[in-house]
Design an enzyme around this catalytic site. Structure first.
Site, short mmCIF file in Angstrom:
data_model
loop_
_atom_site.label_atom_id
_atom_site.label_comp_id
_atom_site.label_asym_id
_atom_site.label_seq_id
_atom_site.Cartn_x
_atom_site.Cartn_y
_atom_site.Cartn_z
N GLY A 69 20.96 -3.15 -20.57
CA GLY A 69 19.73 -3.23 -21.35
C GLY A 69 19.36 -1.90 -21.98
O GLY A 69 19.58 -0.83 -21.39
N ALA A 78 23.46 17.47 4.28
CA ALA A 78 23.05 16.95 5.59
C ALA A 78 21.79 16.10 5.47
O ALA A 78 20.87 16.21 6.29
CB ALA A 78 22.83 18.10 6.56
N TYR A 136 20.18 11.97 4.60
CA TYR A 136 20.35 10.64 5.19
C TYR A 136 21.76 10.10 4.97
O TYR A 136 22.43 9.65 5.91
CB TYR A 136 19.36 9.65 4.56
CG TYR A 136 17.90 9.81 4.93
CD1 TYR A 136 17.34 11.07 5.16
CD2 TYR A 136 17.07 8.71 5.03
CE1 TYR A 136 15.99 11.22 5.48
CE2 TYR A 136 15.73 8.84 5.36
CZ TYR A 136 15.20 10.09 5.58
OH TYR A 136 13.87 10.22 5.90
N LEU A 162 24.71 12.07 6.76
CA LEU A 162 24.74 11.90 8.21
C LEU A 162 25.14 10.48 8.60
O LEU A 162 25.85 10.28 9.59
CB LEU A 162 23.38 12.24 8.81
CG LEU A 162 22.94 13.71 8.64
CD1 LEU A 162 21.56 13.92 9.26
CD2 LEU A 162 23.95 14.65 9.26
N HIS A 200 6.24 -5.09 28.62
CA HIS A 200 7.08 -4.30 29.52
C HIS A 200 8.24 -5.13 30.03
O HIS A 200 8.06 -6.29 30.37
CB HIS A 200 6.25 -3.82 30.71
CG HIS A 200 7.06 -3.11 31.76
ND1 HIS A 200 7.51 -1.81 31.58
CD2 HIS A 200 7.54 -3.52 32.96
CE1 HIS A 200 8.21 -1.45 32.64
NE2 HIS A 200 8.25 -2.48 33.50
#
Length: 463
Positions: free
Chosen positions: A116, A178, A180, A183, A442
């Site tokens: 486009g 280094a 996102y 890594l 829990h």
């Protein structure tokens, strides 16, 4: 097919396709332009989705070879079938891209196939066919930033695109950057057997992340076996038939050195993909980074043209683009679209994961904001112990005078999921005490979030 639409969206990535679908839901006649043979943009085709597929597969390989033994599960010799792993990645990508195509049909969004280009206000040329619209939305995403002196061939020297398509595990993978992407892909290939060295210009990893979290994150990655060369710049990459030689120079000065790698991944960031759209010719202004200038309603300097996602300023995150796509669609339908930029999470999908939302401790210090800190380690969380994933912690930052939650950072198992609760809390203006008083099931990892919130007031229970 009529050539007039209420909205034409250019680009079908997360921002574009979500914008198109939301606009159609609101009763507008919508078309979406996409030049790829499949919908979904970079994210679904060569970014977020395939990388997460390989991350998950490589995690399973790592578990089978090492972690399962701790649970008393013995699986014998573990072998890698990289061909099958890559095929599964493709299956995941195809399922997602076909899903977007289904959603377009369901919501009566027209797919205009081709590239486009805006030729005039309200006019889009798609490979020679002209369409008109009351409104145009630029959602063209971004591309990898090139590094001078390093010529990408997507074989020996690759961007994330080539880094996802390797057909053999490199003996040594050098990653430049280094952040996102570096890594995550470095983790993938390290788990599968590669030696990985990450070269970073700055003296720290993941720029912009809370410094305490980044430091702990680096220690964990080093313990896993990744190597880091920080404060180093790459001045040259010489590719041969059997590898690549990188020339490194200390940023602060000093003698140059070289390292040899089988494959080099260039991941120093991304830049807006705005070339070829005819923007400057029709009066859509760009800034010095080639990002489209927009106002608070995402309107550009040309009437009837809006822009979202990686094409404009802000974090280059798929979910940020999606929210902007929804906001623009609602604005065009006469509603009040809005994005809270203080509540956009970011996630690094290594293992453990790292997730953050809101402000870092460094940003609060720079702004002169008085704050309290609440931290809780996963070593003290029952579910994390049961899982055998106790690396990391939850860190909460609250305004000292009001206890309002200002930032939250999670380094640990499933951090990308855990951050959602804290993003919700920030979105609704909650205090640390509000989070602390919520009953958490829990034993779950989310109890670490509750305990960190309690710790902000000095009253954590389990440490």
């Amino acid at each position: 097919m009529s050539d007039f639409f209420d909205v034409i969206v250019i680009g079908s990535g997360p921002g574009g396709y979500v914008c198109a679908i939301r606009a159609a839901q609101l009763g507008l006649k919508v078309a979406c332009v996409e030049k790829r043979p499949t919908l979904g943009g970079t994210c679904l085709n060569i970014g977020c989705i395939p990388s997460k597929a390989l991350l998950q597969s490589s995690e399973e390989f790592e578990k089978a070879g090492h972690a399962l033994k701790r649970h008393g599960v013995l699986v014998g010799d573990v072998k890698l079938d990289l061909v099958r792993m890559q095929a599964r990645k493709t299956e995941v990508v195809n399922a997602n891209t076909r899903g977007v195509e289904f959603l377009f049909r369901k919501n009566k969004v027209t797919w205009l196939k081709g590239a486009g280009r805006i030729t005039a206000p309200g006019t889009v040329d798609v490979d020679g066919t002209v369409y008109t619209a009351k409104n145009i939305v630029i959602a063209t995403g971004s591309e990898s930033v090139p590094l001078p002196g390093v010529a990408v061939d997507e074989k020996r020297i690759v961007t994330s695109t080539g880094g996802l398509e390797l057909q053999t595990v490199p003996g040594h993978l050098a990653v430049i950057g280094a952040g996102y992407i570096g890594l995550e892909l470095g983790s993938v290939w390290h788990r599968l057997g590669a030696e990985v060295t990450i070269v970073e210009f700055l003296d720290r990893i993941v720029p912009g992340m809370d410094n305490e979290v980044a430091t702990a994150f680096q220690r964990i990655l080093q313990k896993q076996g990744l190597k880091f060369r920080l404060g180093m710049k790459v001045s040259e990459a010489a590719a041969t038939a059997d590898g690549v030689t990188l020339t490194l120079q200390p940023v602060k000065g000093g003698a140059a050195e070289t390292i040899k790698a089988d494959v080099v991944l260039v991941s120093i960031g991304r830049r807006p993909y705005t070339d070829g759209l005819g923007l400057e010719q029709v009066g859509v202004e760009l800034d010095d980074r080639k990002q489209v200038k927009v106002d608070a309603s995402y309107a550009t300097t040309l009437a009837g043209v809006h822009a979202i996602g990686d094409a404009i300023a802000g974090p280059m995150l798929a979910h940020k683009a999606e929210d902007e796509g929804v906001a623009v669609a609602e604005i065009l339908a006469g509603q009040a679209g809005h994005v809270n930029y203080g509540a956009i999470p970011g996630v690094v999908y290594t293992w453990p994961e790292v997730a953050s939302v809101g402000q870092t401790e460094e940003e609060l210090k720079a702004g002169g904001v008085a704050y309290t800190i609440g931290k809780f380690p996963f070593t003290a969380n029952g579910r994390a112990r049961a899982m055998g994933d106790t690396d990391g912690f939850v860190k909460i930052l609250a305004e000292k005078s009001t206890d309002r939650l200002l930032g939250a950072h999670v380094l640990g198992p499933d951090a990308g999921t855990l951050i959602a609760e804290l993003t919700t809390a920030i979105e609704f203006g909650a205090s640390a005490e509000d989070v602390a008083r919520i009953c958490h099931a829990h034993p779950t990892l989310s109890e670490a979030v509750k305990e960190a919130a309690l710790a902000a007031d000095g009253r954590a229970i389990h440490i």
